[in-house]
Design a protein around this motif. Structure first.
Motif, PDB file in Angstrom:
ATOM      1  N   ALA A  58       4.008   2.664  -2.293  1.00  0.00           N
ATOM      2  CA  ALA A  58       3.077   2.091  -3.271  1.00  0.00           C
ATOM      3  C   ALA A  58       2.442   0.840  -2.676  1.00  0.00           C
ATOM      4  CB  ALA A  58       3.819   1.750  -4.557  1.00  0.00           C
ATOM      5  N   PRO A  59       1.201   0.559  -3.019  1.00  0.00           N
ATOM      6  CA  PRO A  59       0.547  -0.642  -2.484  1.00  0.00           C
ATOM      7  C   PRO A  59       1.302  -1.923  -2.869  1.00  0.00           C
ATOM      8  CG  PRO A  59      -1.060   0.801  -3.515  1.00  0.00           C
ATOM      9  CD  PRO A  59       0.293   1.348  -3.856  1.00  0.00           C
ATOM     10  N   ALA A  60       1.312  -2.868  -1.947  1.00  0.00           N
ATOM     11  CA  ALA A  60       1.895  -4.183  -2.199  1.00  0.00           C
ATOM     12  C   ALA A  60       0.910  -5.004  -3.034  1.00  0.00           C
ATOM     13  CB  ALA A  60       2.187  -4.883  -0.871  1.00  0.00           C
ATOM     14  N   ALA A  61       1.333  -6.178  -3.454  1.00  0.00           N
ATOM     15  CA  ALA A  61       0.483  -7.039  -4.283  1.00  0.00           C
ATOM     16  C   ALA A  61      -0.838  -7.386  -3.600  1.00  0.00           C
ATOM     17  CB  ALA A  61       1.237  -8.317  -4.646  1.00  0.00           C
ATOM     18  N   ASP A  62      -0.839  -7.470  -2.268  1.00  0.00           N
ATOM     19  CA  ASP A  62      -2.068  -7.805  -1.540  1.00  0.00           C
ATOM     20  C   ASP A  62      -2.918  -6.575  -1.215  1.00  0.00           C
ATOM     21  OD1 ASP A  62      -0.632  -6.584   0.498  1.00  0.00           O
ATOM     22  OD2 ASP A  62      -0.735  -8.293   1.866  1.00  0.00           O
ATOM     23  N   GLY A  63      -2.494  -5.402  -1.677  1.00  0.00           N
ATOM     24  CA  GLY A  63      -3.233  -4.166  -1.435  1.00  0.00           C
ATOM     25  C   GLY A  63      -2.804  -3.426  -0.187  1.00  0.00           C
ATOM     26  N   SER A  64      -1.988  -4.052   0.650  1.00  0.00           N
ATOM     27  CA  SER A  64      -1.543  -3.386   1.877  1.00  0.00           C
ATOM     28  C   SER A  64      -0.576  -2.253   1.542  1.00  0.00           C
ATOM     29  CB  SER A  64      -0.890  -4.387   2.828  1.00  0.00           C
ATOM     30  OG  SER A  64       0.298  -4.899   2.268  1.00  0.00           O
ATOM     31  N   VAL A  65      -0.501  -1.301   2.457  1.00  0.00           N
ATOM     32  CA  VAL A  65       0.334  -0.107   2.248  1.00  0.00           C
ATOM     33  C   VAL A  65       1.142   0.169   3.500  1.00  0.00           C
ATOM     34  CG1 VAL A  65       0.299   2.382   1.800  1.00  0.00           C
ATOM     35  CG2 VAL A  65      -1.331   0.896   0.639  1.00  0.00           C
ATOM     36  N   ARG A  66       2.433   0.383   3.324  1.00  0.00           N
ATOM     37  CA  ARG A  66       3.316   0.800   4.419  1.00  0.00           C
ATOM     38  C   ARG A  66       3.342   2.330   4.411  1.00  0.00           C
ATOM     39  NH1 ARG A  66       7.006  -2.462   3.753  1.00  0.00           N
ATOM     40  NH2 ARG A  66       6.780  -3.653   5.659  1.00  0.00           N
ATOM     41  N   VAL A  67       3.105   2.908   5.581  1.00  0.00           N
ATOM     42  CA  VAL A  67       3.108   4.362   5.728  1.00  0.00           C
ATOM     43  C   VAL A  67       4.207   4.733   6.714  1.00  0.00           C
ATOM     44  CG1 VAL A  67       1.787   6.390   6.433  1.00  0.00           C
ATOM     45  CG2 VAL A  67       0.624   4.494   5.294  1.00  0.00           C
ATOM     46  N   HIS A  68       5.073   5.639   6.304  1.00  0.00           N
ATOM     47  CA  HIS A  68       6.159   6.127   7.146  1.00  0.00           C
ATOM     48  C   HIS A  68       5.676   7.410   7.819  1.00  0.00           C
ATOM     49  CE1 HIS A  68       8.854   3.239   5.242  1.00  0.00           C
ATOM     50  NE2 HIS A  68       8.174   3.523   4.150  1.00  0.00           N
ATOM     51  N   ILE A  69       5.686   7.405   9.148  1.00  0.00           N
ATOM     52  CA  ILE A  69       5.189   8.530   9.943  1.00  0.00           C
ATOM     53  C   ILE A  69       6.362   9.128  10.704  1.00  0.00           C
ATOM     54  CG2 ILE A  69       3.628   9.229  11.801  1.00  0.00           C
ATOM     55  CD1 ILE A  69       1.975   6.678  11.096  1.00  0.00           C
ATOM     56  N   ARG A  70       6.487  10.452  10.635  1.00  0.00           N
ATOM     57  CA  ARG A  70       7.585  11.149  11.320  1.00  0.00           C
ATOM     58  C   ARG A  70       7.037  12.361  12.043  1.00  0.00           C
ATOM     59  NH1 ARG A  70      10.547  15.419  10.143  1.00  0.00           N
ATOM     60  NH2 ARG A  70      12.582  15.597  11.082  1.00  0.00           N
ATOM     61  N   ARG A  71       7.498  12.535  13.293  1.00  0.00           N
ATOM     62  CA  ARG A  71       7.157  13.746  14.037  1.00  0.00           C
ATOM     63  C   ARG A  71       8.265  14.761  13.753  1.00  0.00           C
ATOM     64  NH1 ARG A  71       4.970  14.785  20.010  1.00  0.00           N
ATOM     65  NH2 ARG A  71       3.278  13.718  18.991  1.00  0.00           N
ATOM     66  N   PRO A  72       7.919  15.905  13.197  1.00  0.00           N
ATOM     67  CA  PRO A  72       8.945  16.919  12.903  1.00  0.00           C
ATOM     68  C   PRO A  72       9.653  17.372  14.186  1.00  0.00           C
ATOM     69  CG  PRO A  72       6.894  17.449  11.780  1.00  0.00           C
ATOM     70  CD  PRO A  72       6.599  16.314  12.716  1.00  0.00           C
ATOM     71  N   CYS A  73      10.877  17.825  14.030  1.00  0.00           N
ATOM     72  CA  CYS A  73      11.658  18.293  15.165  1.00  0.00           C
ATOM     73  C   CYS A  73      11.059  19.543  15.799  1.00  0.00           C
ATOM     74  CB  CYS A  73      13.096  18.581  14.732  1.00  0.00           C
ATOM     75  SG  CYS A  73      14.008  17.097  14.321  1.00  0.00           S
TER      76      CYS A  73
END
Length: 79
Positions: A58-73
Motif C-alpha cells: 500500500a502507498p506510504a503517507a508520502d505516496g511512495s510504494v515499495r514493490v517486492h520483485i521475485r524471479r520464479p524458480c
C-alpha cells in the motif's frame, strides 16, 4: 546487490531502468524490493511480461510504494 533499492530520488526513466536491471540480475527464487515515488504501473506490467512476480505494498503517507520483485524458480529466462 542490496535487498532494497530506493529509487525515489531519480528522474524518469531511471527508476524503471534500474529496477529492470536489478530484477534481471536475480537468481531463480531470489527477490528484492524497490521503493518508487509512486505506484509504478508500467514497471509492474513489464515485470509481468518478463515472468517476474511483483507485489506492491500500500502507498506510504508520502505516496511512495515499495514493490517486492521475485524471479520464479522455474523462470526460463534464468536458464
Amino acid at each position: 546487490m542490496p535487498d532494497e533499492l530506493d529509487l525515489r530520488h531519480l528522474p524518469a526513466p531511471e527508476p524503471m531502468l534500474r529496477a529492470l536491471a536489478a530484477a534481471g540480475e536475480l537468481a531463480p527464487g531470489a527477490s528484492l524490493a524497490i521503493v518508487a515515488p509512486r505506484l509504478p504501473r508500467p514497471l509492474l506490467m513489464e515485470l509481468a511480461q518478463l515472468g517476474f512476480d511483483a507485489e506492491p505494498d500500500a502507498p506510504a503517507a508520502d505516496g511512495s510504494v515499495r514493490v517486492h520483485i521475485r524471479r520464479p524458480c522455474d523462470d526460463p529466462a534464468a536458464a
